[in-house]
Scaffold this motif. Structure first.
Motif, mmCIF file in Angstrom:
data_model
loop_
_atom_site.group_PDB
_atom_site.id
_atom_site.type_symbol
_atom_site.label_atom_id
_atom_site.label_comp_id
_atom_site.label_asym_id
_atom_site.label_seq_id
_atom_site.Cartn_x
_atom_site.Cartn_y
_atom_site.Cartn_z
ATOM 1 N N PHE A 18 0.825 -1.201 0.000
ATOM 2 C CA PHE A 18 0.000 0.000 0.000
ATOM 3 C C PHE A 18 0.865 1.259 0.000
ATOM 4 O O PHE A 18 1.944 1.291 0.612
ATOM 5 C CB PHE A 18 -0.912 0.028 1.224
ATOM 6 C CG PHE A 18 -2.116 -0.864 1.112
ATOM 7 C CD1 PHE A 18 -3.318 -0.370 0.644
ATOM 8 C CD2 PHE A 18 -2.049 -2.200 1.481
ATOM 9 C CE1 PHE A 18 -4.434 -1.187 0.535
ATOM 10 C CE2 PHE A 18 -3.157 -3.024 1.380
ATOM 11 C CZ PHE A 18 -4.351 -2.517 0.908
ATOM 12 N N ALA A 22 -3.616 1.763 5.097
ATOM 13 C CA ALA A 22 -5.024 1.790 4.726
ATOM 14 C C ALA A 22 -5.869 1.377 5.923
ATOM 15 O O ALA A 22 -5.979 0.196 6.253
ATOM 16 C CB ALA A 22 -5.269 0.856 3.544
ATOM 17 N N LEU A 303 -9.991 -4.712 -3.141
ATOM 18 C CA LEU A 303 -8.546 -4.422 -3.053
ATOM 19 C C LEU A 303 -7.713 -5.374 -3.899
ATOM 20 O O LEU A 303 -6.578 -5.700 -3.550
ATOM 21 C CB LEU A 303 -8.080 -4.453 -1.591
ATOM 22 C CG LEU A 303 -8.865 -3.560 -0.625
ATOM 23 C CD1 LEU A 303 -8.269 -3.648 0.773
ATOM 24 C CD2 LEU A 303 -8.888 -2.125 -1.106
ATOM 25 N N THR A 329 -9.761 1.518 -6.846
ATOM 26 C CA THR A 329 -8.679 1.071 -5.961
ATOM 27 C C THR A 329 -7.362 0.794 -6.682
ATOM 28 O O THR A 329 -6.411 0.308 -6.083
ATOM 29 C CB THR A 329 -9.114 -0.213 -5.218
ATOM 30 O OG1 THR A 329 -9.503 -1.208 -6.179
ATOM 31 C CG2 THR A 329 -10.299 0.073 -4.303
ATOM 32 N N LEU A 332 -3.869 2.228 -5.302
ATOM 33 C CA LEU A 332 -3.556 2.048 -3.880
ATOM 34 C C LEU A 332 -2.153 1.523 -3.638
ATOM 35 O O LEU A 332 -1.588 1.741 -2.564
ATOM 36 C CB LEU A 332 -4.551 1.054 -3.261
ATOM 37 C CG LEU A 332 -5.968 1.539 -2.987
ATOM 38 C CD1 LEU A 332 -6.809 0.392 -2.459
ATOM 39 C CD2 LEU A 332 -5.964 2.700 -2.015
ATOM 40 N N TYR A 333 -1.583 0.835 -4.629
ATOM 41 C CA TYR A 333 -0.359 0.076 -4.390
ATOM 42 C C TYR A 333 0.852 0.681 -5.088
ATOM 43 O O TYR A 333 0.753 1.237 -6.188
ATOM 44 C CB TYR A 333 -0.537 -1.372 -4.879
ATOM 45 C CG TYR A 333 -1.703 -2.076 -4.247
ATOM 46 C CD1 TYR A 333 -1.702 -2.392 -2.893
ATOM 47 C CD2 TYR A 333 -2.822 -2.427 -5.003
ATOM 48 C CE1 TYR A 333 -2.775 -3.040 -2.304
ATOM 49 C CE2 TYR A 333 -3.899 -3.079 -4.425
ATOM 50 C CZ TYR A 333 -3.874 -3.387 -3.073
ATOM 51 O OH TYR A 333 -4.946 -4.018 -2.494
#
Length: 360
Positions: A18, A22, A303, A329, A332-333
């Motif tokens: 992440f 989160a 996710l 999403t 997010l990474y």
């Protein structure tokens, strides 16, 4: 590929990192393990179908230390199956082969096979998102954290042009959360920005209705899973008396008695996460039953990496959703797979001019 084609399967595990801690009411996520399933036709190994099995800690029925061993066994079993080239038949075959208790493997396996029969082009079905590059409206997700972090996210989403904001609540002080929602409402009317909140089951049965009344004063669209899953009677009572529409999320996970749940609780909305519910057929079944009862729905990712997100976006698009979905999403990474998926102006787009990074 003929109906009796031999398919070879393998997988790659990636630990996604992440970009920030989160936060949810169930704790803080820093990393996320996913398994990318590859399917190839034995006679044409240059064509690869990719799917994603991504059990989510604390939520997925199939999340366990033995998950990888079971995945290996399922893929070995799959290699001995005479797979069809019909999408519907593939979904039926996967459903028969993989137990209900392993929903993420079902979804990963069926999407890998669907990608394969469509030529290994990251397409799982005919849908406007992929075929016509028709964007899907989505909500901008505000993660839990301290007040300043959440305020920063809110300002960023509003600047980026989102007209639907979803804020996770239930971890910091409730009065601070109310203040953050009031901040959005002071700048944008309900007609300009739709507000959703997601409690992830954080409220107690005793205090939930009082909190929902406070939240309803801010003209919210809905609240996801206000109380913990599993108490159908309490959730029914809440759905009957709430001034704010309730959307079931975790409540659906691991449930086979779909009609009984919907008829008992009588929610205003349900939220569909194919990875957690058992794939395409289970998701479509929930939607059909909801629509028969006048219950609203929207679909969200759980996710996944961009492989899973792409498949879920295509599934959502094929069902012609009428309201913003939860598909934002992808960024997010730090080490997500590069892809044609783009988010801008409050929508997710499939940009065919951008290449897919090869899974490794």
């Amino acid at each position: 590929m003929t109906p009796s084609s031999t398919i070879k399967f393998s997988y790659i595990k990636r630990n996604l990192i992440f970009r920030f801690d989160a936060g949810t009411s169930r704790g803080v996520l820093k990393t996320r393990e996913v398994y990318w399933i590859k399917a190839i036709h034995a006679d044409h190994p240059e064509v690869e179908g990719w799917g994603e099995a991504a059990p989510l800690v604390g939520l997925s029925p199939d999340y366990s230390p033995d998950f990888e061993n079971f995945l290996v066994k399922m893929l070995q079993t799959a290699e001995n199956q005479p797979w069809s080239q019909s999408g519907k038949e593939i979904i039926d075959q996967v459903r028969s082969m993989v137990p209900f208790e392993f929903p993420s493997i079902r979804f990963g396996l069926e999407t890998a096979l669907l990608d394969l029969i469509h030529g290994g082009k990251k397409k799982i079905s005919s849908n406007p998102f992929y075929d016509l590059n028709e964007p899907i409206p989505i909500n901008g997700l505000i993660w839990m954290g301290d007040r300043d972090f959440m305020l920063e996210q809110i300002d960023q989403k509003l600047t980026e042009g989102f007209d639907c904001i979803k804020m996770k609540i239930g971890a910091i002080d409730f009065e601070q959360e109310i203040a953050l929602l009031k901040y959005i409402r002071s700048r944008f009317s309900p007609e300009e920005v739709v507000l959703r909140v997601d409690a992830n089951g954080a409220f107690s049965n005793q205090k939930a209705l009082e909190k929902l009344r406070r939240l309803a004063d801010l003209s919210l669209h809905s609240i996801e899973q206000p109380i913990p899953a599993g108490n159908w009677k309490a959730m029914h009572q809440l759905c009957q008396s709430t001034p704010l529409p309730v959307a079931l999320d975790e409540e659906l996970i691991g449930v086979k008695e779909k009609e009984q749940l919907l008829d008992t609780i009588q929610p205003q909305h349900i939220i569909l996460k194919p990875t957690l519910l058992g794939g395409i057929q289970e998701t479509q079944a929930w939607i059909g039953l909801a629509e028969e009862r006048g219950i609203g729905w929207w679909m969200t990712s759980a996710l996944e990496s961009n492989i899973g997100l792409n498949a879920i976006s295509q599934l959502a698009s094929s069902l012609h959703p009428s309201i913003p979905q939860g598909l934002g999403t992808g960024k997010l990474y730090l080490n997500n797979l590069e892809s044609p998926l783009e988010v801008h102006s409050g929508k997710i787009h499939y940009n065919p001019s951008l290449p897919w990074e090869y899974p490794a």
